[in-house]
Design a protein around this motif. Structure first.
Motif, short mmCIF file in Angstrom:
data_model
loop_
_atom_site.label_atom_id
_atom_site.label_comp_id
_atom_site.label_asym_id
_atom_site.label_seq_id
_atom_site.Cartn_x
_atom_site.Cartn_y
_atom_site.Cartn_z
N TRP A 34 11.30 -3.91 12.51
CA TRP A 34 11.87 -2.62 12.87
C TRP A 34 10.87 -1.52 13.23
N ASP A 35 9.63 -1.62 12.81
CA ASP A 35 8.66 -0.55 13.07
C ASP A 35 7.25 -1.13 13.05
N PRO A 36 6.93 -1.96 14.06
CA PRO A 36 5.69 -2.75 14.01
C PRO A 36 4.41 -1.97 14.34
N GLN A 37 4.24 -0.85 13.69
CA GLN A 37 2.99 -0.12 13.86
C GLN A 37 1.93 -0.71 12.93
N TRP A 38 0.68 -0.66 13.36
CA TRP A 38 -0.41 -1.35 12.67
C TRP A 38 -0.56 -0.95 11.21
N PHE A 39 -0.29 0.30 10.86
CA PHE A 39 -0.46 0.73 9.46
C PHE A 39 0.70 0.29 8.57
N HIS A 40 1.72 -0.37 9.18
CA HIS A 40 2.81 -0.98 8.41
C HIS A 40 2.68 -2.50 8.35
N VAL A 41 1.99 -3.11 9.31
CA VAL A 41 2.00 -4.58 9.41
C VAL A 41 0.65 -5.25 9.18
N ASP A 42 -0.44 -4.50 9.23
CA ASP A 42 -1.78 -5.09 9.12
C ASP A 42 -2.55 -4.46 7.97
N PRO A 43 -2.49 -5.09 6.78
CA PRO A 43 -3.16 -4.51 5.62
C PRO A 43 -4.66 -4.24 5.83
N GLY A 44 -5.34 -5.13 6.55
CA GLY A 44 -6.76 -4.93 6.78
C GLY A 44 -7.05 -3.70 7.61
N ALA A 45 -6.37 -3.57 8.73
CA ALA A 45 -6.56 -2.41 9.60
C ALA A 45 -6.08 -1.13 8.90
N ALA A 46 -4.99 -1.23 8.15
CA ALA A 46 -4.46 -0.06 7.45
C ALA A 46 -5.45 0.48 6.43
N GLY A 47 -6.23 -0.42 5.82
CA GLY A 47 -7.23 0.02 4.84
C GLY A 47 -8.27 0.94 5.43
N ASP A 48 -8.54 0.78 6.73
CA ASP A 48 -9.51 1.64 7.42
C ASP A 48 -8.84 2.83 8.11
N GLY A 49 -7.55 2.95 7.98
CA GLY A 49 -6.81 3.99 8.69
C GLY A 49 -6.67 5.28 7.91
N PRO A 50 -5.92 6.21 8.45
CA PRO A 50 -5.82 7.55 7.86
C PRO A 50 -5.11 7.59 6.51
N PHE A 51 -4.34 6.54 6.19
CA PHE A 51 -3.63 6.52 4.92
C PHE A 51 -4.38 5.72 3.84
N GLY A 52 -5.48 5.10 4.22
CA GLY A 52 -6.29 4.35 3.26
C GLY A 52 -5.61 3.10 2.74
N GLY A 53 -4.65 2.58 3.46
CA GLY A 53 -3.95 1.35 3.07
C GLY A 53 -2.59 1.26 3.72
N LEU A 54 -1.95 0.15 3.48
CA LEU A 54 -0.63 -0.13 4.03
C LEU A 54 0.39 0.86 3.48
N ILE A 55 1.28 1.33 4.35
CA ILE A 55 2.37 2.20 3.90
C ILE A 55 3.69 1.71 4.49
N ALA A 56 4.77 2.01 3.80
CA ALA A 56 6.11 1.64 4.27
C ALA A 56 6.52 2.56 5.42
N SER A 57 7.30 2.01 6.32
CA SER A 57 7.90 2.79 7.39
C SER A 57 8.85 3.83 6.79
N GLY A 58 8.93 4.98 7.42
CA GLY A 58 9.92 5.97 6.99
C GLY A 58 11.33 5.43 7.10
N ILE A 59 11.56 4.59 8.11
CA ILE A 59 12.88 3.98 8.28
C ILE A 59 13.18 3.07 7.09
N GLN A 60 12.18 2.36 6.59
CA GLN A 60 12.38 1.52 5.41
C GLN A 60 12.67 2.39 4.19
N THR A 61 12.00 3.51 4.06
CA THR A 61 12.25 4.41 2.94
C THR A 61 13.69 4.91 2.98
N MET A 62 14.20 5.23 4.18
CA MET A 62 15.59 5.66 4.30
C MET A 62 16.55 4.51 3.99
N ALA A 63 16.18 3.29 4.35
CA ALA A 63 17.02 2.13 4.02
C ALA A 63 17.08 1.93 2.50
#
Length: 149
Positions: A34-63
């Protein structure tokens, strides 16, 4: 369990939601579909990203909000339909290991007896047991009144 009608809802009622544990695998599985952005689907890349790790999609949070709302509140009532979801605010990221819960506070109860329904408004707050408020929103649903054909 017999379902209730909207005539028993009162402004100021506070309903506590159950809990939902968010896992890394649930974040990735949801996001892949539903929201295949790299910071939701790639733990390795997300670790180097602005959130410092994987985060849930806002759409998932609403679900998750919807699931908890149905289990704790809406499932007890004769619901006709949702009317609106407004003022959604993502207060902070939901991460793997988060345990999400929250409250729904009834703000308005507007009977429409000529239509056999009542409009019920809620202020919603989701929290992570580890980090505080993650989402706030305003929600409204129509519930049936008794003796509605």
């Amino acid at each position: 369990m017999e379902k209730l009608y909207g005539d028993v809802v009162r402004s100021g009622d506070v309903d506590r939601l159950g809990e939902y544990e968010v896992t890394e695998s649930s974040i990735v599985a949801f996001a892949v579909q539903w929201d295949p952005q790299w910071f939701h689907v790639d733990p390795g890349a997300a670790g180097d990203g602005p959130f410092g790790g994987l985060i849930a999609s806002g759409i998932q949070t609403m679900a998750i909000l919807q699931k908890l709302a149905v289990e704790a509140v809406f499932g007890k009532f004769h619901i006709l339909c949702g009317k609106e979801l407004t003022d959604v605010r993502f207060r902070q990221p939901v991460r793997p290991g988060s345990v999400i819960s929250g409250t729904m506070t009834t703000t308005t109860v507007l009977p429409e007896p000529d239509r056999g329904r009542v409009l019920v408004g809620y202020d919603v707050e989701l929290t992570d047991a580890n980090s505080g408020v993650v989402l706030t929103a305003v929600m409204a649903v129509y519930m049936m009144l008794p003796d509605t054909p």
